[in-house]
Write a protein that holds these residues in place. Sequence first.
Motif, mmCIF file in Angstrom:
data_model
loop_
_atom_site.group_PDB
_atom_site.id
_atom_site.type_symbol
_atom_site.label_atom_id
_atom_site.label_comp_id
_atom_site.label_asym_id
_atom_site.label_seq_id
_atom_site.Cartn_x
_atom_site.Cartn_y
_atom_site.Cartn_z
ATOM 1 N N ALA A 5 0.841 -1.207 0.000
ATOM 2 C CA ALA A 5 0.000 0.000 0.000
ATOM 3 C C ALA A 5 0.872 1.251 0.000
ATOM 4 O O ALA A 5 0.623 2.192 -0.755
ATOM 5 N N ALA A 6 1.899 1.259 0.836
ATOM 6 C CA ALA A 6 2.783 2.426 0.913
ATOM 7 C C ALA A 6 3.504 2.655 -0.415
ATOM 8 O O ALA A 6 3.630 3.805 -0.867
ATOM 9 N N LYS A 11 3.844 5.981 -5.184
ATOM 10 C CA LYS A 11 3.892 6.124 -6.642
ATOM 11 C C LYS A 11 2.802 7.075 -7.132
ATOM 12 O O LYS A 11 3.066 7.961 -7.959
ATOM 13 N N GLU A 12 1.579 6.914 -6.618
ATOM 14 C CA GLU A 12 0.485 7.791 -7.046
ATOM 15 C C GLU A 12 0.756 9.240 -6.652
ATOM 16 O O GLU A 12 0.532 10.158 -7.434
ATOM 17 N N LEU A 13 1.267 9.447 -5.440
ATOM 18 C CA LEU A 13 1.548 10.804 -4.974
ATOM 19 C C LEU A 13 2.651 11.445 -5.809
ATOM 20 O O LEU A 13 2.562 12.619 -6.182
ATOM 21 N N LYS A 14 3.670 10.675 -6.138
ATOM 22 C CA LYS A 14 4.758 11.186 -6.978
ATOM 23 C C LYS A 14 4.220 11.609 -8.345
ATOM 24 O O LYS A 14 4.585 12.674 -8.866
ATOM 25 N N GLU A 15 3.325 10.802 -8.928
ATOM 26 C CA GLU A 15 2.732 11.142 -10.226
ATOM 27 C C GLU A 15 1.879 12.410 -10.132
ATOM 28 O O GLU A 15 1.910 13.248 -11.033
ATOM 29 N N ILE A 16 1.138 12.550 -9.046
ATOM 30 C CA ILE A 16 0.314 13.750 -8.864
ATOM 31 C C ILE A 16 1.209 14.983 -8.783
ATOM 32 O O ILE A 16 0.938 16.007 -9.415
ATOM 33 N N HIS A 17 2.295 14.882 -8.020
ATOM 34 C CA HIS A 17 3.200 16.032 -7.875
ATOM 35 C C HIS A 17 3.939 16.346 -9.183
ATOM 36 O O HIS A 17 4.173 17.515 -9.490
ATOM 37 N N ASN A 26 -8.007 18.939 -7.415
ATOM 38 C CA ASN A 26 -6.817 19.453 -6.747
ATOM 39 C C ASN A 26 -6.536 18.661 -5.486
ATOM 40 O O ASN A 26 -7.451 18.412 -4.691
ATOM 41 N N LEU A 27 -5.279 18.294 -5.321
ATOM 42 C CA LEU A 27 -4.852 17.666 -4.082
ATOM 43 C C LEU A 27 -4.765 18.745 -3.015
ATOM 44 O O LEU A 27 -4.084 19.749 -3.199
ATOM 45 N N VAL A 28 -5.459 18.556 -1.908
ATOM 46 C CA VAL A 28 -5.454 19.511 -0.811
ATOM 47 C C VAL A 28 -4.447 19.099 0.246
ATOM 48 O O VAL A 28 -3.648 19.912 0.711
ATOM 49 N N LYS A 29 -4.457 17.814 0.586
ATOM 50 C CA LYS A 29 -3.586 17.350 1.665
ATOM 51 C C LYS A 29 -3.318 15.860 1.510
ATOM 52 O O LYS A 29 -4.239 15.082 1.278
ATOM 53 N N SER A 106 -6.849 4.364 -9.844
ATOM 54 C CA SER A 106 -6.020 5.223 -8.994
ATOM 55 C C SER A 106 -6.919 6.206 -8.264
ATOM 56 O O SER A 106 -8.115 6.333 -8.561
ATOM 57 N N VAL A 107 -6.337 6.930 -7.357
ATOM 58 C CA VAL A 107 -7.075 7.952 -6.628
ATOM 59 C C VAL A 107 -7.609 9.002 -7.601
ATOM 60 O O VAL A 107 -8.780 9.396 -7.519
ATOM 61 N N THR A 108 -6.790 9.443 -8.525
ATOM 62 C CA THR A 108 -7.270 10.459 -9.470
ATOM 63 C C THR A 108 -8.340 9.893 -10.395
ATOM 64 O O THR A 108 -9.263 10.614 -10.786
ATOM 65 N N ALA A 109 -8.269 8.612 -10.731
ATOM 66 C CA ALA A 109 -9.312 7.993 -11.552
ATOM 67 C C ALA A 109 -10.649 7.993 -10.805
ATOM 68 O O ALA A 109 -11.698 8.235 -11.411
ATOM 69 N N VAL A 110 -10.609 7.753 -9.513
ATOM 70 C CA VAL A 110 -11.833 7.812 -8.708
ATOM 71 C C VAL A 110 -12.378 9.244 -8.717
ATOM 72 O O VAL A 110 -13.582 9.455 -8.888
ATOM 73 N N CYS A 111 -11.505 10.224 -8.542
ATOM 74 C CA CYS A 111 -11.944 11.622 -8.569
ATOM 75 C C CYS A 111 -12.604 11.961 -9.900
ATOM 76 O O CYS A 111 -13.663 12.596 -9.930
#
Length: 153
Positions: A5-6, A11-17, A26-29, A106-111
């Motif tokens: 999971a980590a 990986k997802e956070l790195k791609e978002i950044h 938009n990623l808030v936190k 991914s998280v962004t796909a859900v968004c």
Amino acid sequence: MASIAARRLGKELKEIHSEGCPVGINLVKADDFETWWFTIEVMGESEYKGEVYTLQFRFDGQYPISSPAVQFVITDGRQAPIHPHVYSNGHICASILGNEWSPVLSVTAVCVTLQSMLASCKKKERPADNDRYVRHAPDNPKKTQFHYDDDTV
């Protein structure tokens, strides 16, 4: 948090950044791998034009094998969107968060999917069983076994 999971969340956070989020998201936190917050705004002409909503993602050690717990955040006078698949407590009845979850999402796909769900809505209304559900709902929407029978809104 389990290492799989980590690694996936890292990986997802790195791609978002590095690549940014899709338009209107938009990623808030994302200070850890347990809870992330995003805002979503429906783009174009829709019932939700100009409205911005906050989503909370909660991850367990089984992510991405198991779906995140996702709900609209109700704070600072903000409410969950009025939508036939969104309860007034922010819980979302969407099959991709339940029996149609796939680890390739991914998280962004859900968004994006939730953004699209709002954009395609033709009439703002709460689910028919909103009051009953909210009275008895668990804190974690993943503990609800939703019945998915209407994908037309």
